[in-house]
Motif scaffolding. Structure first.
Motif, PDB file in Angstrom:
ATOM      1  N   UNK A  49       0.838  -1.198   0.000  1.00  0.00           N
ATOM      2  CA  UNK A  49       0.000   0.000   0.000  1.00  0.00           C
ATOM      3  C   UNK A  49       0.875   1.250   0.000  1.00  0.00           C
ATOM      4  N   UNK A  50       0.683   2.112  -0.996  1.00  0.00           N
ATOM      5  CA  UNK A  50       1.379   3.399  -1.048  1.00  0.00           C
ATOM      6  C   UNK A  50       0.369   4.487  -1.391  1.00  0.00           C
ATOM      7  N   UNK A 103       0.533   6.199  11.078  1.00  0.00           N
ATOM      8  CA  UNK A 103       1.813   6.922  11.160  1.00  0.00           C
ATOM      9  C   UNK A 103       2.883   6.337  10.244  1.00  0.00           C
ATOM     10  N   UNK A 104       2.705   5.083   9.844  1.00  0.00           N
ATOM     11  CA  UNK A 104       3.696   4.412   9.003  1.00  0.00           C
ATOM     12  C   UNK A 104       3.277   4.404   7.524  1.00  0.00           C
ATOM     13  N   UNK A 105       2.373   5.299   7.164  1.00  0.00           N
ATOM     14  CA  UNK A 105       1.911   5.364   5.776  1.00  0.00           C
ATOM     15  C   UNK A 105       3.075   5.674   4.839  1.00  0.00           C
ATOM     16  N   UNK A 106       3.144   4.943   3.743  1.00  0.00           N
ATOM     17  CA  UNK A 106       4.164   5.183   2.718  1.00  0.00           C
ATOM     18  C   UNK A 106       3.600   6.180   1.709  1.00  0.00           C
ATOM     19  N   UNK A 163      18.107  12.013   9.457  1.00  0.00           N
ATOM     20  CA  UNK A 163      17.500  13.083  10.256  1.00  0.00           C
ATOM     21  C   UNK A 163      15.984  13.162  10.084  1.00  0.00           C
ATOM     22  N   UNK A 164      15.402  12.231   9.350  1.00  0.00           N
ATOM     23  CA  UNK A 164      13.961  12.269   9.100  1.00  0.00           C
ATOM     24  C   UNK A 164      13.215  11.610  10.260  1.00  0.00           C
ATOM     25  N   UNK A 165      12.334  12.342  10.951  1.00  0.00           N
ATOM     26  CA  UNK A 165      11.549  11.736  12.041  1.00  0.00           C
ATOM     27  C   UNK A 165      10.445  10.844  11.479  1.00  0.00           C
ATOM     28  N   UNK A 166       9.721  10.170  12.379  1.00  0.00           N
ATOM     29  CA  UNK A 166       8.724   9.188  11.948  1.00  0.00           C
ATOM     30  C   UNK A 166       7.742   9.762  10.939  1.00  0.00           C
ATOM     31  N   UNK A 167       7.190  10.935  11.208  1.00  0.00           N
ATOM     32  CA  UNK A 167       6.210  11.518  10.297  1.00  0.00           C
ATOM     33  C   UNK A 167       6.840  12.568   9.378  1.00  0.00           C
ATOM     34  N   UNK A 214       8.720   5.874   6.323  1.00  0.00           N
ATOM     35  CA  UNK A 214       8.599   4.428   6.112  1.00  0.00           C
ATOM     36  C   UNK A 214       9.120   3.938   4.755  1.00  0.00           C
ATOM     37  N   UNK A 215       9.273   4.841   3.799  1.00  0.00           N
ATOM     38  CA  UNK A 215       9.805   4.443   2.492  1.00  0.00           C
ATOM     39  C   UNK A 215      11.327   4.479   2.437  1.00  0.00           C
TER      40      UNK A 215
END
Length: 352
Positions: free
Chosen positions: A179-180, A220-223, A251-255, A290-291
């Motif tokens: 899913x993207x 939160x983990x959406x690609x 340096x990229x945070x979760x969102x 996530x990607x």
């Protein structure tokens, strides 16, 4: 004794090589791309649209032949983007500066693309120049689940009149089972100057951010891939301050959002379009965290690029090295676009 040592050493080398070969992983690879098609209009005057000012409608003769050549030129480029690594045309490609669904149907039915069986996601938008964004996808690789068009409502800073511009297209679907989500953009131009028009692109970035936030509030983990001709560089406020993009993956945070094109622009001086002897990198593809993880059990980012093969550039004259555009000085040049396409490779471990 020397012979025994030599045989033992040779055996150890062979064993080490065999282990390394066994540990080598094989990956599936798909190209995701974006291309500004530079005024892909048909030759029919639509009374409900302001298409009379399109370059092809301003031609005095041979419109039909020129339209066919323009479509074929666009098909040639799309067929080749990313193919040197994936051995295929893009699995998914966002496009802009297209008039309607009909020109997209002509494009995907060109002999160079017909075997790819591209599907089309397109909504008619309110843009005053009658240009829209769209998404093309190979049906055997990508399956749309949800599609929506999101209106950007902005006003002229001086007159306060409504400025009718491109909608933003959101497509959620499965790429080979993963899913993207893809947001396709063509942000407001720099007409009137960068400073005067800046607020319009900031507004476009804010709409983009709301779309991303909405997806991430559910997962939160959406690609998510954000692509388009932003009419801003990776370093402009719309990208850096509103979308809060990062140029370093670590340096990229979760969102957060990673922009692989920022370093190309700031450190290498690369661009996708040129004006007055200065390069801009308006065409970009950005990805949520996530990607860019290192777990390749599902599709992840591998690398990004600008598709700027020699045939896409002017060969001589004042504009040598600039993108070889389709229309100039009131005529058709037999060129391609005033923008280079951009792409990213997504890879996934193959199940052998």
């Amino acid at each position: 004794m020397k012979l025994q040592k030599w045989l033992l050493l040779s055996l150890m080398i062979l064993i080490c090589y065999g282990v390394e070969a066994q540990n080598k992983k094989k990956f599936k690879i798909h190209t995701v791309a974006f291309y500004n098609l530079e005024n892909l209009f048909d030759t029919i005057n639509d009374p409900l649209k302001y298409d009379e000012a399109s370059p092809i409608m301003e031609l005095k003769a041979n419109r039909s032949d020129i339209y066919k050549k323009k479509v074929k030129n666009m098909a040639r480029v799309i067929a080749e983007i990313g193919s040197d690594m994936s051995n295929n045309a893009p699995a998914v490609i966002g496009v802009c500066e297209i008039e309607n669904r009909k020109v997209l149907e002509d494009l995907v039915n060109d002999p160079l693309l017909l075997s790819k069986d591209y599907g089309i996601v397109h909504f008619d938008g309110p843009d005053r120049r009658s240009i829209d964004v769209a998404l093309l996808y190979q049906k055997d690789l990508f399956r749309p689940i949800n599609t929506s068009s999101h209106e950007l409502i902005i006003y002229d800073d001086l007159t306060r009149d409504r400025v009718y511009t491109r909608d933003q297209l959101l497509v959620s679907g499965e790429l080979d089972g993963d899913l993207i989500h893809i947001v396709v953009n063509h942000w407001p131009s720099r007409s009137g100057g960068e400073a005067r028009s800046r607020s319009k692109r900031v507004a476009a970035a804010k709409l983009n951010k709301r779309l991303v936030d909405s997806l991430q509030s559910k997962d939160p983990y959406a690609k998510i891939l954000i692509m388009g001709d932003l009419n801003d560089d990776p370093t402009n406020d719309s990208v850096k301050k509103i979308l809060k993009t990062k140029k370093d993956k670590k340096r990229v945070p979760l969102k957060g959002i990673y922009n692989p094109f920022e370093k190309m622009f700031t450190e290498k001086g690369y661009g996708t379009t040129a004006y007055r002897d200065a390069w801009s990198l308006f065409d970009q593809i950005m990805l949520t965290k996530p990607l860019i993880e290192d777990d390749y059990s599902s599709y992840r980012f591998w690398k990004a690029g600008i598709y700027n093969k020699a045939f896409l550039s002017n060969k001589r004259g004042r504009w040598e090295g600039y993108p070889f555009r389709s229309f100039a000085d009131g005529g058709f040049t037999d060129g391609f676009s005033d923008h280079f396409p951009v792409y990213v490779y997504l890879i996934k471990e193959a199940n052998l």
